[in-house]
Design a protein around this motif. Structure first.
Motif, mmCIF file in Angstrom:
data_model
loop_
_atom_site.group_PDB
_atom_site.id
_atom_site.type_symbol
_atom_site.label_atom_id
_atom_site.label_comp_id
_atom_site.label_asym_id
_atom_site.label_seq_id
_atom_site.Cartn_x
_atom_site.Cartn_y
_atom_site.Cartn_z
ATOM 1 N N THR A 135 0.938 -1.138 0.053
ATOM 2 C CA THR A 135 0.029 0.043 0.037
ATOM 3 C C THR A 135 0.932 1.198 -0.120
ATOM 4 O O THR A 135 1.878 1.352 0.889
ATOM 5 N N GLY A 155 -4.155 7.376 -9.978
ATOM 6 C CA GLY A 155 -4.774 6.348 -9.512
ATOM 7 C C GLY A 155 -5.192 6.175 -8.187
ATOM 8 O O GLY A 155 -5.754 5.183 -7.672
ATOM 9 N N LYS A 157 -6.968 6.986 -4.577
ATOM 10 C CA LYS A 157 -8.341 7.240 -4.402
ATOM 11 C C LYS A 157 -8.116 8.076 -2.796
ATOM 12 O O LYS A 157 -7.732 7.203 -1.863
ATOM 13 N N MET A 181 -3.426 4.020 -2.461
ATOM 14 C CA MET A 181 -3.537 2.795 -3.632
ATOM 15 C C MET A 181 -2.780 1.690 -3.112
ATOM 16 O O MET A 181 -1.794 1.645 -2.306
ATOM 17 N N THR A 182 -3.306 0.437 -3.379
ATOM 18 C CA THR A 182 -2.661 -0.926 -3.140
ATOM 19 C C THR A 182 -2.102 -1.457 -4.550
ATOM 20 O O THR A 182 -2.375 -0.858 -5.522
ATOM 21 N N GLU A 185 -4.663 -2.385 -7.309
ATOM 22 C CA GLU A 185 -5.029 -1.303 -7.773
ATOM 23 C C GLU A 185 -4.392 -0.668 -8.696
ATOM 24 O O GLU A 185 -4.692 -0.312 -9.946
ATOM 25 N N TRP A 186 -2.832 -0.521 -8.415
ATOM 26 C CA TRP A 186 -1.933 -0.114 -9.297
ATOM 27 C C TRP A 186 -1.966 -1.129 -10.753
ATOM 28 O O TRP A 186 -1.915 -0.520 -11.639
ATOM 29 N N ALA A 188 -4.252 -3.049 -11.780
ATOM 30 C CA ALA A 188 -5.582 -2.937 -12.557
ATOM 31 C C ALA A 188 -5.373 -1.761 -13.343
ATOM 32 O O ALA A 188 -5.888 -1.729 -14.519
ATOM 33 N N LYS A 189 -4.714 -0.576 -12.968
ATOM 34 C CA LYS A 189 -4.853 0.810 -13.510
ATOM 35 C C LYS A 189 -3.672 0.732 -14.851
ATOM 36 O O LYS A 189 -4.046 1.443 -15.739
#
Length: 193
Positions: A135, A155, A157, A181-182, A185-186, A188-189
């Motif tokens: 994270t 990215g 949030k 940001m996890t 999530e990174w 996926a972006k």
């Protein structure tokens, strides 16, 4: 939880700049390009540097830390001028949570040019995939909307807000926005199949 790959500040390049560890010769640019400007420091936890001596002391401290494997701290050097224009780095490491908190500063002459986003994106990639943090968090004063836009473009949030007392600034209380940001999530972006 995987062990962190603590290899410290490693240099890399973006389209318009080099990111590298602090050097003693950076002091004059730190003072000239950002630390002496009250428009820049009003959104930071530290005070405006009153003279070059303050920036030199700051720079000496940064260079002392640059050899540590748990220190991640980059000066942003513009290719066009070879001058440092800001810095970005990890201001807190929590190895138990595998979490890093980042902070950054950019000289006013270089605002609104996309430079901080350009620096933050590879720093995030480095922290997630080279070092192995799960994270990354960041916090900015609520009034500093430009900083929030940088985090969102990369990215991150918003996940809350908090109140902080700035001891360095006379005990002044400010409201901050917290972003997170996890690694998934990174991923996926940024990763496209």
């Amino acid at each position: 939880m995987e062990k962190l790959n603590l290899i410290g500040t490693q240099p890399f390049e973006t389209k318009r700049m080099k990111l590298r560890a602090f050097k003693l010769s950076d002091a004059q640019y730190i003072y000239k390009n950002w630390a002496s400007n009250e428009n820049v420091t009003k959104y930071l936890t530290w005070n405006t540097h009153e003279n070059l001596e303050v920036s030199t002391k700051f720079c000496v401290e940064r260079t002392k830390l640059s050899g540590r494997t748990d220190n991640f701290d980059w000066v942003m050097v513009l290719n066009e001028t070879s001058e440092p224009v800001g810095s970005i780095g990890v201001i807190r490491v929590d190895t138990d949570k595998s979490e890093a908190e980042i902070g950054y500063v950019l000289g006013e002459d270089w605002w609104n040019k996309g430079l901080m986003t350009e620096a933050l994106e590879p720093v995030l990639a480095y922290l997630f995939f080279v070092v192995g943090f799960d994270t990354v968090v960041a916090e900015h004063m609520s009034d500093n909307k430009a900083s929030g836009r940088v985090l969102e473009k990369c990215g991150m949030k918003q996940c809350g807000s908090s109140k902080k007392v700035l001891e360095n600034k006379g005990g002044h209380e400010v409201e901050t926005k917290v972003y997170k940001m996890t690694k998934p999530e990174w991923y996926a972006k940024n990763i496209r199949f």
